[in-house]
Design a protein around this motif. Structure first.
Motif, short mmCIF file in Angstrom:
data_model
loop_
_atom_site.label_atom_id
_atom_site.label_comp_id
_atom_site.label_asym_id
_atom_site.label_seq_id
_atom_site.Cartn_x
_atom_site.Cartn_y
_atom_site.Cartn_z
N ARG A 92 0.35 -44.36 53.86
CA ARG A 92 -1.07 -44.95 54.35
C ARG A 92 -1.56 -44.97 55.36
NH1 ARG A 92 0.22 -45.26 48.90
NH2 ARG A 92 -1.14 -44.47 47.20
N HIS A 93 -0.64 -46.07 55.84
CA HIS A 93 -0.81 -46.57 57.32
C HIS A 93 0.18 -46.30 58.19
CE1 HIS A 93 -3.85 -49.69 55.07
NE2 HIS A 93 -4.58 -48.49 55.92
N HIS A 94 0.54 -45.05 58.45
CA HIS A 94 1.61 -44.69 59.20
C HIS A 94 1.83 -45.07 60.48
CE1 HIS A 94 4.40 -41.10 59.01
NE2 HIS A 94 4.57 -41.46 59.98
N ALA A 95 0.86 -45.22 61.22
CA ALA A 95 1.15 -45.89 62.60
C ALA A 95 -0.19 -46.33 63.07
CB ALA A 95 1.81 -44.54 63.69
N THR A 96 -0.06 -47.36 64.22
CA THR A 96 -0.99 -47.82 64.84
C THR A 96 -1.04 -47.74 66.29
OG1 THR A 96 -0.78 -49.72 63.27
CG2 THR A 96 -2.04 -50.09 65.08
N LEU A 97 -2.22 -47.25 66.85
CA LEU A 97 -2.36 -47.09 68.26
C LEU A 97 -3.14 -48.39 68.68
CD1 LEU A 97 -3.80 -43.54 68.65
CD2 LEU A 97 -1.92 -44.20 69.65
N SER A 153 7.22 -46.44 58.74
CA SER A 153 6.79 -45.26 57.57
C SER A 153 8.05 -44.64 57.14
CB SER A 153 5.94 -44.14 58.42
OG SER A 153 6.73 -43.53 59.69
N HIS A 154 7.90 -43.77 56.14
CA HIS A 154 9.30 -43.04 55.73
C HIS A 154 9.64 -42.09 56.52
CE1 HIS A 154 12.11 -42.08 52.67
NE2 HIS A 154 11.46 -40.79 52.47
N ASN A 155 8.77 -41.10 56.95
CA ASN A 155 9.13 -39.95 57.79
C ASN A 155 9.08 -40.27 59.53
OD1 ASN A 155 9.82 -38.37 55.89
ND2 ASN A 155 7.66 -38.00 55.31
N GLY A 156 8.62 -41.35 59.91
CA GLY A 156 8.62 -41.62 61.31
C GLY A 156 7.52 -41.13 61.99
N VAL A 157 7.38 -41.49 63.37
CA VAL A 157 6.77 -41.11 64.54
C VAL A 157 7.58 -40.51 65.62
CG1 VAL A 157 4.85 -41.80 66.25
CG2 VAL A 157 4.98 -42.90 63.99
N PHE A 158 7.34 -39.31 65.98
CA PHE A 158 7.95 -38.59 67.06
C PHE A 158 7.07 -38.53 68.24
CE2 PHE A 158 9.92 -37.44 63.18
CZ PHE A 158 11.30 -37.49 63.53
N LEU A 159 7.52 -39.10 69.48
CA LEU A 159 7.09 -38.91 70.73
C LEU A 159 7.87 -37.79 71.58
CD1 LEU A 159 4.90 -39.84 72.70
CD2 LEU A 159 6.73 -41.54 73.57
#
Length: 119
Positions: free
Chosen positions: A66-71, A85-91
């Motif tokens: 729901r609130h996966h990431a924040t900028l 988050s469960h699935n993460g953020v990829f850079l």
């Protein structure tokens, strides 16, 4: 006792200046996922990315939290942070917790992929 040339001290005066980056428009170019292609201007100091109705950047995928990431804007930079988050953020293909974004970076969240741009 002799003094070698390496034992001498030279008085110096050093002034360090930090060049300020000019404030430019920042935006995401979404190129994968539902609603792509689209351009999202990043003009808020804090932007929530996720599948919640109140997320500024909506990702309508069950793989997104729901609130996966924040900028977050920090001066002239933007920082992306994973909100556990469960699935993460990829850079740029690497799973991250938090990172300062640079022009051309690719951010993947769930089924969506974005290119970060500094206009």
């Amino acid at each position: 006792m002799s003094t070698s040339r390496f034992d001498a001290t030279i008085a110096t005066k050093m002034i360090v200046l930090r060049r300020e980056r000019e404030l430019r428009q920042h935006f995401f170019e979404q190129f994968e996922g539902e609603s792509s292609p689209r351009r999202i201007v990043l003009d808020a100091d804090e932007t929530i990315i996720g599948r919640a109705d109140n997320a500024a950047i909506l990702i309508p995928s069950k793989r997104a939290s729901r609130h996966h990431a924040t900028l977050t804007r920090r001066g002239t930079d933007f920082v992306v942070q994973d909100n556990d988050s469960h699935n993460g953020v990829f850079l740029n293909g690497v799973k991250i917790y938090s990172a300062i974004l640079r022009d051309g970076d690719i951010i993947q969240i769930a089924d969506c992929a974005f290119v970060y741009r500094e206009g």
